[in-house]
Design a protein around this motif. Structure first.
Motif, PDB file in Angstrom:
ATOM      1  N   GLN A 272      -5.987   3.316 -19.690  1.00  0.00           N
ATOM      2  CA  GLN A 272      -6.716   2.817 -18.516  1.00  0.00           C
ATOM      3  C   GLN A 272      -5.973   1.655 -17.854  1.00  0.00           C
ATOM      4  OE1 GLN A 272     -10.547   1.992 -20.315  1.00  0.00           O
ATOM      5  NE2 GLN A 272     -11.412   3.874 -19.463  1.00  0.00           N
ATOM      6  N   VAL A 273      -5.317   0.852 -18.658  1.00  0.00           N
ATOM      7  CA  VAL A 273      -4.539  -0.263 -18.115  1.00  0.00           C
ATOM      8  C   VAL A 273      -3.315   0.265 -17.378  1.00  0.00           C
ATOM      9  CG1 VAL A 273      -3.298  -2.392 -18.645  1.00  0.00           C
ATOM     10  CG2 VAL A 273      -5.330  -1.782 -19.959  1.00  0.00           C
ATOM     11  N   LEU A 274      -2.657   1.275 -17.958  1.00  0.00           N
ATOM     12  CA  LEU A 274      -1.507   1.881 -17.289  1.00  0.00           C
ATOM     13  C   LEU A 274      -1.932   2.488 -15.952  1.00  0.00           C
ATOM     14  CD1 LEU A 274       1.464   2.712 -17.297  1.00  0.00           C
ATOM     15  CD2 LEU A 274       0.778   4.843 -18.428  1.00  0.00           C
ATOM     16  N   ASP A 275      -3.077   3.130 -15.939  1.00  0.00           N
ATOM     17  CA  ASP A 275      -3.597   3.722 -14.708  1.00  0.00           C
ATOM     18  C   ASP A 275      -3.797   2.627 -13.643  1.00  0.00           C
ATOM     19  OD1 ASP A 275      -4.502   6.193 -13.460  1.00  0.00           O
ATOM     20  OD2 ASP A 275      -6.479   5.276 -13.419  1.00  0.00           O
ATOM     21  N   LEU A 276      -4.286   1.458 -14.070  1.00  0.00           N
ATOM     22  CA  LEU A 276      -4.458   0.326 -13.151  1.00  0.00           C
ATOM     23  C   LEU A 276      -3.112  -0.137 -12.601  1.00  0.00           C
ATOM     24  CD1 LEU A 276      -6.014  -2.146 -11.913  1.00  0.00           C
ATOM     25  CD2 LEU A 276      -5.565  -3.318 -14.083  1.00  0.00           C
ATOM     26  N   LEU A 278      -0.409   1.472 -12.184  1.00  0.00           N
ATOM     27  CA  LEU A 278       0.183   2.456 -11.278  1.00  0.00           C
ATOM     28  C   LEU A 278      -0.547   2.536  -9.941  1.00  0.00           C
ATOM     29  CD1 LEU A 278       0.948   5.372 -13.786  1.00  0.00           C
ATOM     30  CD2 LEU A 278       2.568   3.725 -12.810  1.00  0.00           C
ATOM     31  N   LYS A 279      -1.854   2.337  -9.960  1.00  0.00           N
ATOM     32  CA  LYS A 279      -2.655   2.548  -8.753  1.00  0.00           C
ATOM     33  C   LYS A 279      -3.057   1.259  -8.026  1.00  0.00           C
ATOM     34  CE  LYS A 279      -4.583   6.905 -10.494  1.00  0.00           C
ATOM     35  NZ  LYS A 279      -5.816   7.617 -10.916  1.00  0.00           N
ATOM     36  N   PHE A 280      -2.727   0.102  -8.569  1.00  0.00           N
ATOM     37  CA  PHE A 280      -3.126  -1.165  -7.952  1.00  0.00           C
ATOM     38  C   PHE A 280      -2.503  -1.298  -6.559  1.00  0.00           C
ATOM     39  CE2 PHE A 280      -2.784  -5.731  -7.127  1.00  0.00           C
ATOM     40  CZ  PHE A 280      -4.077  -6.136  -7.410  1.00  0.00           C
ATOM     41  N   PRO A 281      -3.273  -1.808  -5.576  1.00  0.00           N
ATOM     42  CA  PRO A 281      -2.738  -1.970  -4.208  1.00  0.00           C
ATOM     43  C   PRO A 281      -1.841  -3.209  -4.082  1.00  0.00           C
ATOM     44  CG  PRO A 281      -5.016  -2.729  -4.279  1.00  0.00           C
ATOM     45  CD  PRO A 281      -4.723  -2.140  -5.637  1.00  0.00           C
ATOM     46  N   TYR A 282      -0.603  -3.068  -4.466  1.00  0.00           N
ATOM     47  CA  TYR A 282       0.329  -4.197  -4.441  1.00  0.00           C
ATOM     48  C   TYR A 282       0.695  -4.590  -3.008  1.00  0.00           C
ATOM     49  CZ  TYR A 282       1.019  -3.084  -9.383  1.00  0.00           C
ATOM     50  OH  TYR A 282       0.819  -2.854 -10.709  1.00  0.00           O
ATOM     51  N   PRO A 283       0.937  -5.884  -2.776  1.00  0.00           N
ATOM     52  CA  PRO A 283       1.384  -6.301  -1.445  1.00  0.00           C
ATOM     53  C   PRO A 283       2.794  -5.762  -1.170  1.00  0.00           C
ATOM     54  CG  PRO A 283       1.518  -8.128  -2.999  1.00  0.00           C
ATOM     55  CD  PRO A 283       0.790  -7.029  -3.706  1.00  0.00           C
ATOM     56  N   SER A 284       3.077  -5.489   0.078  1.00  0.00           N
ATOM     57  CA  SER A 284       4.371  -4.910   0.445  1.00  0.00           C
ATOM     58  C   SER A 284       5.537  -5.833   0.100  1.00  0.00           C
ATOM     59  CB  SER A 284       4.391  -4.590   1.941  1.00  0.00           C
ATOM     60  OG  SER A 284       4.146  -5.766   2.704  1.00  0.00           O
ATOM     61  N   SER A 285       5.259  -7.130   0.002  1.00  0.00           N
ATOM     62  CA  SER A 285       6.328  -8.102  -0.258  1.00  0.00           C
ATOM     63  C   SER A 285       6.998  -7.926  -1.620  1.00  0.00           C
ATOM     64  CB  SER A 285       5.777  -9.528  -0.163  1.00  0.00           C
ATOM     65  OG  SER A 285       4.720  -9.721  -1.090  1.00  0.00           O
ATOM     66  N   ILE A 286       6.324  -7.289  -2.573  1.00  0.00           N
ATOM     67  CA  ILE A 286       6.945  -7.145  -3.900  1.00  0.00           C
ATOM     68  C   ILE A 286       7.436  -5.719  -4.162  1.00  0.00           C
ATOM     69  CG2 ILE A 286       5.424  -8.948  -4.790  1.00  0.00           C
ATOM     70  CD1 ILE A 286       4.177  -6.719  -6.560  1.00  0.00           C
ATOM     71  N   LEU A 287       7.252  -4.821  -3.205  1.00  0.00           N
ATOM     72  CA  LEU A 287       7.688  -3.439  -3.399  1.00  0.00           C
ATOM     73  C   LEU A 287       9.214  -3.341  -3.341  1.00  0.00           C
ATOM     74  CD1 LEU A 287       5.069  -1.470  -1.253  1.00  0.00           C
ATOM     75  CD2 LEU A 287       5.045  -1.914  -3.717  1.00  0.00           C
ATOM     76  N   LYS A 288       9.756  -2.494  -4.183  1.00  0.00           N
ATOM     77  CA  LYS A 288      11.206  -2.270  -4.222  1.00  0.00           C
ATOM     78  C   LYS A 288      11.503  -0.808  -3.888  1.00  0.00           C
ATOM     79  CE  LYS A 288      12.128  -5.820  -7.719  1.00  0.00           C
ATOM     80  NZ  LYS A 288      12.736  -6.094  -9.041  1.00  0.00           N
ATOM     81  N   ARG A 335       2.032  10.173  -8.558  1.00  0.00           N
ATOM     82  CA  ARG A 335       2.794  10.577  -7.376  1.00  0.00           C
ATOM     83  C   ARG A 335       2.960   9.398  -6.416  1.00  0.00           C
ATOM     84  NH1 ARG A 335       3.543  14.018 -10.336  1.00  0.00           N
ATOM     85  NH2 ARG A 335       3.515  16.286 -10.081  1.00  0.00           N
ATOM     86  N   VAL A 336       4.060   9.407  -5.708  1.00  0.00           N
ATOM     87  CA  VAL A 336       4.314   8.394  -4.675  1.00  0.00           C
ATOM     88  C   VAL A 336       4.756   9.108  -3.400  1.00  0.00           C
ATOM     89  CG1 VAL A 336       4.971   6.588  -6.306  1.00  0.00           C
ATOM     90  CG2 VAL A 336       6.720   8.131  -5.415  1.00  0.00           C
ATOM     91  N   LYS A 337       4.691   8.384  -2.289  1.00  0.00           N
ATOM     92  CA  LYS A 337       5.151   8.935  -1.019  1.00  0.00           C
ATOM     93  C   LYS A 337       6.647   8.691  -0.886  1.00  0.00           C
ATOM     94  CE  LYS A 337       0.760   8.399   1.445  1.00  0.00           C
ATOM     95  NZ  LYS A 337       0.050   7.748   2.573  1.00  0.00           N
ATOM     96  N   GLY A 338       7.381   9.772  -0.693  1.00  0.00           N
ATOM     97  CA  GLY A 338       8.825   9.668  -0.543  1.00  0.00           C
ATOM     98  C   GLY A 338       9.251   9.942   0.889  1.00  0.00           C
ATOM     99  N   LYS A 339      10.290   9.255   1.301  1.00  0.00           N
ATOM    100  CA  LYS A 339      10.840   9.469   2.644  1.00  0.00           C
ATOM    101  C   LYS A 339      12.242  10.052   2.506  1.00  0.00           C
ATOM    102  CE  LYS A 339      11.891   7.056   6.970  1.00  0.00           C
ATOM    103  NZ  LYS A 339      11.919   5.740   7.666  1.00  0.00           N
ATOM    104  N   MET A 340      12.459  11.184   3.178  1.00  0.00           N
ATOM    105  CA  MET A 340      13.749  11.841   3.071  1.00  0.00           C
ATOM    106  C   MET A 340      14.856  10.958   3.643  1.00  0.00           C
ATOM    107  SD  MET A 340      14.971  15.532   4.580  1.00  0.00           S
ATOM    108  CE  MET A 340      13.873  16.465   3.534  1.00  0.00           C
ATOM    109  N   LEU A 341      15.954  10.878   2.909  1.00  0.00           N
ATOM    110  CA  LEU A 341      17.096  10.127   3.388  1.00  0.00           C
ATOM    111  C   LEU A 341      17.714  10.827   4.592  1.00  0.00           C
ATOM    112  CD1 LEU A 341      18.664   9.247  -0.077  1.00  0.00           C
ATOM    113  CD2 LEU A 341      17.342   7.757   1.418  1.00  0.00           C
ATOM    114  N   LYS A 342      18.296  10.083   5.509  1.00  0.00           N
ATOM    115  CA  LYS A 342      18.769  10.635   6.781  1.00  0.00           C
ATOM    116  C   LYS A 342      19.783  11.749   6.597  1.00  0.00           C
ATOM    117  CE  LYS A 342      17.823   6.612   9.659  1.00  0.00           C
ATOM    118  NZ  LYS A 342      18.388   5.580  10.568  1.00  0.00           N
TER     119      LYS A 342
END
Length: 502
Positions: A272-276, A278-288, A335-342
């Motif tokens: 349940q902690v792992l699920d949290l 993965l699904k937590f709404p992180y701020p865009s500032s820390i996304l890699k 699952r995550v949203k992926g963007k195709m490379l150019k």
């Protein structure tokens, strides 16, 4: 710098409390008391053009009677003067002058000894610099006494953390006053912080109180364990969520073993902690940004789900090793949203429409068969339709080698005869034909056997392992997912065991 007694044109200017300043500067106790009993008490902390209070003026005269009167009347000893006076407090002034009796009086009225002036000097620094030994000794003694008091209060707060006693904590908070934030974040003799301890024990209300009163999220200097890591390791989901909301960047903080919070909850099986995480709404500032294993898509995550610890273990490998079916299921379904490379996008667009159909016809049946044997995953959620720039994909590399580069999650699942987990990994695209490598200890044991045995088991596969364990269900599962015995090593193991069924 000009001292408080230095004459300057500003002394002639009128300002609220000017008479108090003059009385204090000339140490006229009788006049000062008359002024305070009249209407001047409201200006007891009034400042001149330099930002100096009457207390600053009184501090310049040794054995000042006015200093005592002002302090007893409620003057604040911790007000710094303005930039022209280097932001010094009355304690700085009396330490610089070497007026030890004034200094002791200020200390008795809770003058702070840790305040630094505009040049970075404490009162102790100024006393030492001026060679005022008595003042320096008094300040050092006060410093030691104050530190002992802080430690005592810290221990009381630590007790409140362990027992989950919010009333005791609130009581001690009130006593701390200006030292509150400092003591909350203390680490006595290399210990962990109060926030870490409360997160470890699992007292949500205590964690809330600490966060609301300035607790920071520092990690232990040696273990590098963070409050979030220990909360995840112990399965405290609600506390982990509180910490993520306040300090989301902790999800990227590894321990000295290179365990991330995601590793911690996997080690202990807290799905349940792992699920949290993965699904937590992180701020865009820390996304890699990451690129998927095909090299075609880019996606963003707050942490690398394929990160390895010092032993080369990913969260998927740990979950498979521990036999946690639910954990493996959560990881593989993520699952995550992926963007195709150019570069890939232009290639895909060039194969759209009629050109795409023509290209497909050119693929021979033999190539299609080869792709099938290699178990290439062409399911709708991982296929790449022409012109589809954005796509949902799995960021998990199921075939990554772990355990010091010797085996994959599928390998360990088969070795542990865990049919359900092996099945999930195979359905997710796990390759059943990857080689299992041996570590030095295993190789050493193998060298004592025949040369043929060494050859067979040095380049083992999951099919060899399943045959060795006589796991008929696993063998059937692997064969259905295109497992091959190219070098007949599995057959050799079956013959050696005289196992006609296999």
């Amino acid at each position: 710098m000009s001292t408080p007694s230095s004459p300057n044109s500003d002394d002639l200017e009128d300002f609220p409390g000017r008479l108090l300043h003059q009385a204090a500067l000339w140490d006229n106790a009788e006049l000062l008391e008359d002024l305070l009993h009249a209407d001047q008490l409201q200006h007891i902390d009034g400042v001149d053009a330099w930002g100096r209070t009457p207390l600053h003026a009184a501090a310049t005269t040794e054995n000042s009677s006015c200093l005592r009167i002002l302090l007893q009347s409620g003057a604040d000893p911790n007000i710094p003067c303005g930039p022209r006076g280097e932001y010094r407090t009355s304690l700085h002034i009396t330490a610089e002058y070497g007026h030890v009796n004034n200094l002791r009086l200020l200390l008795c009225h809770e003058a702070r000894i840790d305040v630094r002036d505009g040049l970075g000097f404490s009162a102790l620094d100024l006393a030492v610099k001026g060679g005022h030994i008595e003042c320096a000794t008094a300040l050092k003694t006060a410093q030691a006494t104050h530190e002992a008091s802080r430690v005592e209060t810290f221990n009381g707060l630590l007790k409140a953390c362990i027992e989950g006693n919010p009333d005791l904590m609130l009581k001690l908070f009130k006593e701390l006053k200006e030292d509150l934030k400092l003591v909350i974040n203390m680490t006595v003799e290399g210990s962990n912080t109060l926030l870490f301890k409360a997160s470890e024990v699992g007292h949500k209300e205590i964690v809330n109180l600490l966060l609301a009163n300035g607790a920071d999220a520092r990690v232990h200097p040696v273990t590098k364990y963070s409050p979030l890591y220990i909360a995840c390791y112990n399965g405290h989901k609600e506390i982990a969520e509180l910490l993520l909301r306040k300090y989301p960047e902790l999800v990227q903080t590894p321990t000295v073993e290179k365990w991330f919070p995601s590793h911690g909850c996997c080690i202990q099986g807290h799905h349940q902690v792992l699920d949290l995480l993965l699904k937590f709404p992180y701020p865009s500032s820390i996304l890699k940004k990451y690129i998927d294993k095909t090299g075609n898509y880019e996606y963003e995550l707050p942490f690398d789900i394929n990160a390895k610890d010092v032993s080369g273990q990913t969260v998927l490998y740990i979950a498979a090793y521990m036999g946690s079916l639910k954990m493996v299921e959560i990881i593989l379904k993520y699952r995550v949203k992926g963007k195709m490379l150019k570069s890939c996008e232009s290639t895909t667009q060039s194969l759209s429409g009629a050109e795409s159909i023509t290209a497909k016809k050119r693929i021979s049946d033999s190539i299609q068969a080869l792709m099938s044997r290699l178990n290439v995953n062409l399911k709708p959620d991982t296929a790449t339709p022409a012109g589809n720039v954005n796509q949902t994909l799995s960021p998990v590399d199921v075939d990554i080698y772990c355990d010091h580069g010797t085996q994959t999650a599928l390998h360990i699942a088969v070795k542990n005869k865990n049919f359900a987990i092996a099945s999930l990994i195979l359905v997710a695209g796990g390759n059943p034909n990857l080689t299992i490598y041996l570590n030095e200890e295993e190789l050493s044991k193998l060298r004592s056997r025949t040369a043929l045995d060494e050859y067979v088991f040095t380049g083992s596969t999951v099919l060899v392992e399943a045959v060795k364990h006589r796991d008929m269900g696993m063998i059937d599962l692997l064969l259905k997912h295109s497992a091959r015995d190219v070098e007949s090593k599995a057959l050799y193991v079956a013959v050696q065991a005289k196992d006609d069924i296999q």
